[in-house]
Structures are given as C-alpha cells and as structure tokens.
Design an enzyme around this catalytic site. Structure first.
Site, PDB file in Angstrom:
ATOM      1  CG  ASP A  32      97.678  13.498  16.773  1.00  0.00           C
ATOM      2  OD1 ASP A  32      97.000  14.525  16.636  1.00  0.00           O
ATOM      3  OD2 ASP A  32      97.417  12.417  16.211  1.00  0.00           O
ATOM      4  CG  ASP A  59      93.416  13.421  10.402  1.00  0.00           C
ATOM      5  OD1 ASP A  59      94.644  13.608  10.436  1.00  0.00           O
ATOM      6  OD2 ASP A  59      92.759  13.065  11.400  1.00  0.00           O
TER       7      ASP A  59
HETATM    8  C1  DGJ Z   1      95.126  12.030  14.205  1.00  0.00           C
HETATM    9  C2  DGJ Z   1      96.168  12.441  13.222  1.00  0.00           C
HETATM   10  O1  DGJ Z   1      95.757  13.578  12.525  1.00  0.00           O
HETATM   11  C3  DGJ Z   1      96.471  11.284  12.284  1.00  0.00           C
HETATM   12  O2  DGJ Z   1      97.389  11.673  11.305  1.00  0.00           O
HETATM   13  C4  DGJ Z   1      96.992  10.126  13.091  1.00  0.00           C
HETATM   14  O3  DGJ Z   1      98.214  10.460  13.673  1.00  0.00           O
HETATM   15  C5  DGJ Z   1      95.980   9.757  14.167  1.00  0.00           C
HETATM   16  N1  DGJ Z   1      95.597  10.886  14.958  1.00  0.00           N
HETATM   17  C6  DGJ Z   1      96.538   8.692  15.062  1.00  0.00           C
HETATM   18  O4  DGJ Z   1      95.717   8.417  16.110  1.00  0.00           O
END
Ligand code: DGJ
Length: 780
Positions: free
Chosen positions: A476, A544
């Site tokens: 990430d 997301d």
């Molecule tokens: C952002 C990501 O896009 C989410 O899926 C998740 O992993 C969060 N970060 C966790 O902090």
C-alpha cells in the site's frame, strides 16, 4: 517486424504499420501509423510541403519549403523553427537550449533491450524486435537514441528515448519525453481516465481543438487524478468501429501527456515524465533513459485498442510466472475490522471465509508495532504480540491448515512520527530542512532516493515474508509526495524521479527472488494503477470504493487500458461504506466477477441466505475463472445512460453481464450482444441463477405471497434471513452471428405483475449470462 529501405523504417505488427523516414536534412519524419500496409514507397501518405507556408522559418535556405514547424516528426528538437511543444528541453554544453538532432545510424536487434532501472515490456527474441536509431546534435557531442520495440502479436510498439552526454560539460535536462509523433487530425477526440480517491478512472471525452490538451499528474504517483493511459479516437468511432490510438506509459510517478493541434490541423502527441519541477543534471559521459511509452492502433474502435492493451499486459507486462496464472479468491479483513482485531477474531473470519469458498486470507493494516490506528506504527515491522499471541508464523500455519493461503498488508514507503523507526532515523523522512512538513494520513514519506532507507525496507519486508510463510503481499502507499528534499541529492528537482527509481529498486530486490509471492499493489485504492507497478505485481487494488455502482464506472474506465486480470474487485457490505448505497448482493458479486474477485465485509453479520448466495458466487467464479480473468473483455453500447454491457469470451465460451445504475419507469427493451463467437455455431445463453432477497421488496411481497405479511414484522424479519425469490430464468439459443446482433432480453419489472419471465432488477440490478456451444450440457 522491422525493415529499412532507403532510409524508410517500416514497423509492422499483425494488424498495424508504423512508418517514418530520414529526410534529406536528417530529421526523422513521421509518415504513417494505421492499418497494416505492405512496405512500399511512402510518398502517397507523406505530408506535402511543396509550397512555402507563410510565417515559417526555413530550415535550409536552399530548400525554403522545408520547415520544421510543419514537418511531422518522430522527436522534435528545440529552437530551430518548430514552434510546437518540444519533447526535449536541455541546457546544452554551450549553455543554450537549442538542440538539433539528426540521423546518424540505426541497428535492429531481436527481442527487447532490457533496462536496468525502469520497467518495460518483456519478450523473447522470437516475440519482438527492437529498432535503435541514433541521432546526433548538429554541432555538439550529444546523442539521442530512440528505441522502438515491436510486439507484432499484440499490435503494440513501445518507445523510449535516451540522451547521452559525450561532452565535458554537465547538461541540464528540463524535459525529456519518452515518445512523440505527429499525424493528421481526423476529427479526433481524446479519451482520458481521471477522478480522485474512491472515484478513479472515470471516462472523459474531449474534442481536440486548437491548442494543447494536457493530461498529467503531480502527486508523485501516476495518480488517481489522471491515469497515464489515454486514447485518441475519431469522433465517429464506437466501441467496435473507427480509428483509435492508445497510449500508455511504464511509469508510476509524475507523468505528462500532451495532445497538441497546430494551425495545419496536425496533431502532436507526446508522453513521458512530467517536466514540472523536473531538472536533471546529466554529468559528462552519462546517459538519461526515459520510461517506455506504449502505442497501439486499431481500426476496430475502442474495444480493438483495449484488446491489444489487454493481451500486451497479460503476455508482456505482468511477471512471467503470473502470466495466465489464475488468481485466488481473496478475503480481506479491512472493512470488517479496521485496526480492531486479534488472532482469535481473524481465525473466526478465516473459518467462515473458507466455508464461503475463499482461497486466500489477507490480514490488512494493523498487525505490527503500535499500529492500532492510523496515527502510529508505520515503519516498524515487529508483529504486535497482543494481536498475535503466538506470533504470525503460528497464525499463518493455523490458517493454512484450514486450506487457505495467507497474505499480509505492508506500507513500506511510509513512516509515522509516532514509531520506533522515526525515533531512530528522523532524517529518513522526506522534509525540507527548516520547514514544517505537511502530513497526509498522519504520515511522512520515507526517502527512497537513499540506499540505506531502501536497504531497511528490503531487509524488513523480505524477512517478514520469509519468516511468516505468507504467499501474498498487499503493498500500500497512502499519501502524495510533498516537501521533496533529500540530503543525498545535489539537484532537488531530481527527487521525484529518483524516488520512483528507488521504489522500483526495492520492489525488484524483494519480489524477483520470491516469484511465488503474489503481489497486489495499492495506493489508497487506484492511486498507482499503471504499467510500471504491473511489472512487479500482476493485480492492483482498484479503488477503496467497492460500491458496485461506482465500480461500474471505475472498472469500465480501467478496462480501456488494462485487462480484468489486473483489476482487483471485492464484494463488501451494503449500505456501502463510502456511498451509503444499498445494492443487491447479486450485483456486488456480478460486478466484482469482472475482475479478480474477493470479499471484504464482516462475515459474522451475514444471514444464512447471504452465505448461500456467496457460496454460489465463489463456486461460479472459480468454475469460470480462466474466462473471467483472461478472456477477451469487450464493452458494448448501452442504450440508456447508466447501462453497462460487458462480456468476456475465450474460445467457445463467453459470459455477458447486463448492469444498470438506475431503472426508468416502464423500461423499454434491453439488448445484450455477445461477440467473438463462431458465426455459424449454435450456442445456448442462460442467465446465471441469483437470489432476490425478500427484504428488498417490503410491502410489495403481497404480489407474490398468498398471505399478507407485515414487512417490518417478526415473520418477515426471520424469513428474510433464510428465504429468497429466484430471479427470471432466461434461456436463448442462437448462432454466434445471431447473438452478435444483440439478444433482446425478457422484460424488466414495471409494476404490472411478477412472473418467472420478469427480470426484477430495479435500481442497481444486474444479470450474468453464460454462453456455450449448444451441444454442451449447462449446469450453471
Ligand atoms: C488504503 C487501502 O486502499 C485500503 O484497502 C486499506 O488497505 C487501508 N489503506 C489500510 O490502511
């Protein structure tokens, strides 16, 4: 295939040709990019400059009609009479910015020329050829190499440029694009894919007018604001007809593409690293290599371009060991627990996930250090002993024993001020001395331009992977780059590009020696959805936003450039986290099935009937996984706004999806074409059975049950946990040719009664259809 005859270069793929030549004055003149032609005298398609155009500067007094301003070029210089945007702005050895690169030599090599630092399309010697053309400045000892790699089977040509400084002076590069070409404007429009967090890659269309269209990113990443990929298509082009060009870039940082129309109605198209805030000191006897650009053309509309890009990504971009390798169905705990979990809670979820047909269990953010919320812990890699009482290895072993693989989330490029790493190495965080840094999600960026920082990340991530026995990593990255400064650099305007080079170095060192680790990259969702990241990880967390109605736009936008095998898509709960939209579980599953399917919700809250629906979804997906991940994906024209018609086809099998964001009152007919099948073979087309959850119908249930029930009463509340209604069952038979013209589906519900031949879609409704040869039994 690449041929050269009398200084004309003919680049040929299965369906396209790309030609350019060396002019009498040494410039590279772009001649043709379009449907495949046999190599021949290009005079018919070359731009004519038989008369001198007013208000131009003659390049050579003996040939006054030859002006660089009107010459269609392959890579223009600066300050010699071409007044369009230049792809190259360099402070030359004499301190001026004037450059004039002319042809010196060429060579052709089998295969691809590897880059030691940047991602590129890979191919064997029999799958591609590379043309390397060397240009030399008219007066200074500076050369420019243009590389063209032809991938014939996927109709893609990749290009990159390298500047070589053979002088004794340091040059300063202010701008250096990967590729540029000029071509006649056939009333083209630009299709770009832009948005923001949770609304990435929406398809936008704008006409090419006088002036310049700029598509770029300045966030330090390829960005959720503007994907580096774009299309240029005839105004009249459709998904299946008309001329269209596709452009993309193997780059995960700030990018810039320009589409410029000049007063002669020619277009100049270029793409590369964003030149804003970019200055590069090119020392004597050193080179600067640009990222690779990717070009394709189709006369079969936007689907034609997408098919080329999809095959290219599946066959030449993602790591070799993941090409055509089916991806597991994932369960991710993030939306179920956020930071609030422990091994017991996770193990319960894992057991349920296994029962629902999931294959890989991902532990998301919060497993290490003091990471109990998003203000702390980033940078520390020790497992939280309160959350994993017996350590991670033990947990992984237990979940493996259930028959699930395990994956782990990392955010290695970042640090929180509240962390051990920051306490030990505050200088590793990116900030300008004397200036308070601005935070994003309470975190700072680690300085990946520094080797010791990269070593720390490589050591810790590698060690964790090896010690825990996981098989998947979610990588990430949750903030944009600001306060760009590194104590290691003398030229701070090199920071952004050197950060990306550092990132690629880290990814290469961690994942190349571990080919069995499935890497899913992520950046707050789709903030780094690009070809560069795909060379390391074959799938990307798309957004997301898992609301299927938003995802229709996001996934369709990305589908212009990237195949379904790269688009990670999860089913989450409804009402939805970001939109509060309440959507049917069937549609959440149907949308996510056009991608790499996963689940991300609190499984403890599922009703028995929802569990049954999810079990059916995972079973269906696994049965058709090769088709859904690697089949040829096409979009069809939806008759109403908000209608999405998708299909995948592979050999004699296809799956088509009908999706609607909104239903109009008294909807008119719906038509679903299925293309790519054999014209005179007979196929069956059957709707995938799916459940209508009865709580969606409220009082309307009186139309289908003989007894009147209170929709809010105890009987209904209990019944809705266990019972559902079947949606319409449709069955059609037709030849490939007939199905391609479009099947007219049975009516949608319109308030005039319910029977087994009425599709109960409503807002957010959808249906999948399986198509197979008529002789085959169908048991879906
Ligand atoms: C952002 C990501 O896009 C989410 O899926 C998740 O992993 C969060 N970060 C966790 O902090």
């Amino acid at each position: 295939m690449i041929e050269e005859k009398q200084h004309v270069f003919y680049l040929t793929t299965v369906h396209t040709s790309y030609w350019f030549r060396v002019t009498a004055h040494g410039q590279l003149e772009h001649l043709y990019f379009g449907p495949r032609q046999i190599p021949q005298d290009p005079a018919a398609v070359a731009f004519k400059h038989t008369a001198q155009l007013g208000s131009t500067v003659a390049y050579d007094e003996s040939d006054v009609s030859y002006s660089l301003d009107t010459l269609p070029q392959e890579y223009a210089g600066f300050g010699r009479g071409d007044f369009r945007d230049s792809p190259l702005i360099v402070k030359m050895a004499d301190g001026t910015y004037v450059s004039d690169f002319v042809y010196e030599k060429y060579r052709i090599v089998a295969g691809v020329v590897p880059s030691p630092t940047l991602p590129y399309g890979k191919a064997s010697a029999s799958e591609a050829d590379t043309l390397i053309v060397t240009l030399k400045d008219q007066v200074q000892d500076i050369t420019l190499t243009l590389e063209y790699t032809v991938f014939p089977a996927t109709d893609v040509i990749s290009r990159r440029a390298t500047l070589h400084n053979h002088t004794e002076q340091t040059l300063v590069i202010d701008k250096i694009m990967s590729a540029q070409w000029d071509m006649p404007n056939l009333d083209y429009q630009v299709h770009s894919f832009s948005g923001g967090w949770a609304s990435e890659a929406h398809h936008h269309v704008q006409p090419v007018e006088d002036g310049t269209i700029v598509l770029n990113s300045l966030t330090g990443a390829s960005s959720n604001r503007q994907n580096p990929g774009f299309l240029v298509g005839e105004k009249a082009a459709t998904e299946d007809t008309g001329w269209a060009y596709g452009v993309n870039l193997f780059y995960s940082g700030n990018h810039e593409s320009r589409i410029q129309r000049n007063n002669q109605d020619f277009l100049r198209i270029m793409t590369g690293i964003n030149s804003q805030g970019f200055h590069w000191q090119l020392a004597p006897n050193s080179d600067f290599e640009t990222p690779s650009a990717v070009l394709t053309f189709s006369d079969a509309g936007f689907n034609g371009v997408s098919h080329h890009f999809h095959q290219f990504v599946n066959n030449h971009v993602v790591p070799a060991h993941f090409q055509q390798r089916e991806r597991p169905v994932v369960y991710n705990n993030w939306e179920a627990t956020f930071f609030n979990f422990n091994d017991k809670k996770l193990f319960e979820l894992a057991k349920q996930a296994k029962d629902l047909g999931v294959e890989l269990f991902v532990i998301d953010d919060g497993w290490f250090g003091t990471r109990n919320d998003d203000t702390q812990g980033l940078g520390d890699y020790d497992v939280n002993p309160k959350k994993f009482r017996h350590g991670l290895r033990d947990f992984v072993t237990q979940v493996n024993a259930l028959g699930l693989q395990v994956g782990l989330w990392f955010e290695p490029e970042m640090v929180n001020e509240k962390s051990r790493l920051y306490a030990d190495h505050p200088d590793w965080a990116v900030r300008v001395p004397g200036r308070q840094p601005v935070l994003g999600r309470h975190q700072l960026v680690l300085d990946l331009t520094r080797p010791e920082v990269r070593d720390y990340i490589v050591d810790n991530v590698s060690r964790t992977i090896d010690e825990t026995g996981i098989s998947y990593v979610k990588w990430d990255m949750n903030r944009h780059l600001t306060d760009m400064y590194s104590a290691a650099l003398t030229e701070q305007a090199e920071f952004n590009h050197r950060y990306i080079l550092g990132l690629y170095d880290v990814l290469r060192r961690i994942f190349n020696p571990r080919p069995n680790i499935l890497l899913e990259t992520c950046s707050s969702g789709g903030n780094r959805f690009d070809l560069g990241m795909m060379t390391f990880g074959p799938q990307i967390w798309t957004s997301d936003d898992t609301d299927p109605i938003e995802r229709l736009d996001i996934q369709q936008g990305l589908s212009y450039l990237y195949p379904l095998s790269t688009i990670s898509a999860h089913v989450s709960s409804a009402p939805h986290q970001q939109t509060l939209r309440d959507t049917p579980l069937s549609t959440r599953g149907n949308v996510a099935s056009f991608g790499v399917l996963g689940y991300e919700m609190d499984l403890n809250l599922l009703t028995p009937i929802e569990r049954a629906e999810i079990r059916d979804q995972t079973e269906f997906y696994k049965k058709h996984r090769a088709l859904l991940q690697f089949g040829q994906f096409s979009r069809h024209f939806g008759r109403r706004p908000g209608q999405f018609l998708w299909q995948v086809q592979r050999g004699d099998q296809a799956i088509a999806g009908f999706f609607q964001q909104h239903v109009p009152a008294s909807p008119t007919y719906d038509r679903l074409p299925v293309t790519g099948l054999v014209a005179n073979t007979l196929y069956t087309m059957d709707s995938k059975p799916q459940r209508l959850m009865i709580d969606r119908f409220g009082e309307l249930l009186k139309h289908v049950t003989p007894v009147k029930l209170d929709p809010h009463g105890r009987i209904m509340t209990t019944a809705s946990r266990h019972l559902s209604l079947p949606d319409a069952q449709e069955h059609y038979v037709g030849t490939g040719a007939l199905l391609a013209t479009g099947v007219l589906l049975v009516n949608q519900f319109m308030g005039s009664g319910y029977n087994k031949q009425v599709r109960m879609l409503g807002d957010y409704g959808s249906t999948l259809y399986c198509i197979q040869p008529a002789a085959e039994a169908h048991d879906d």
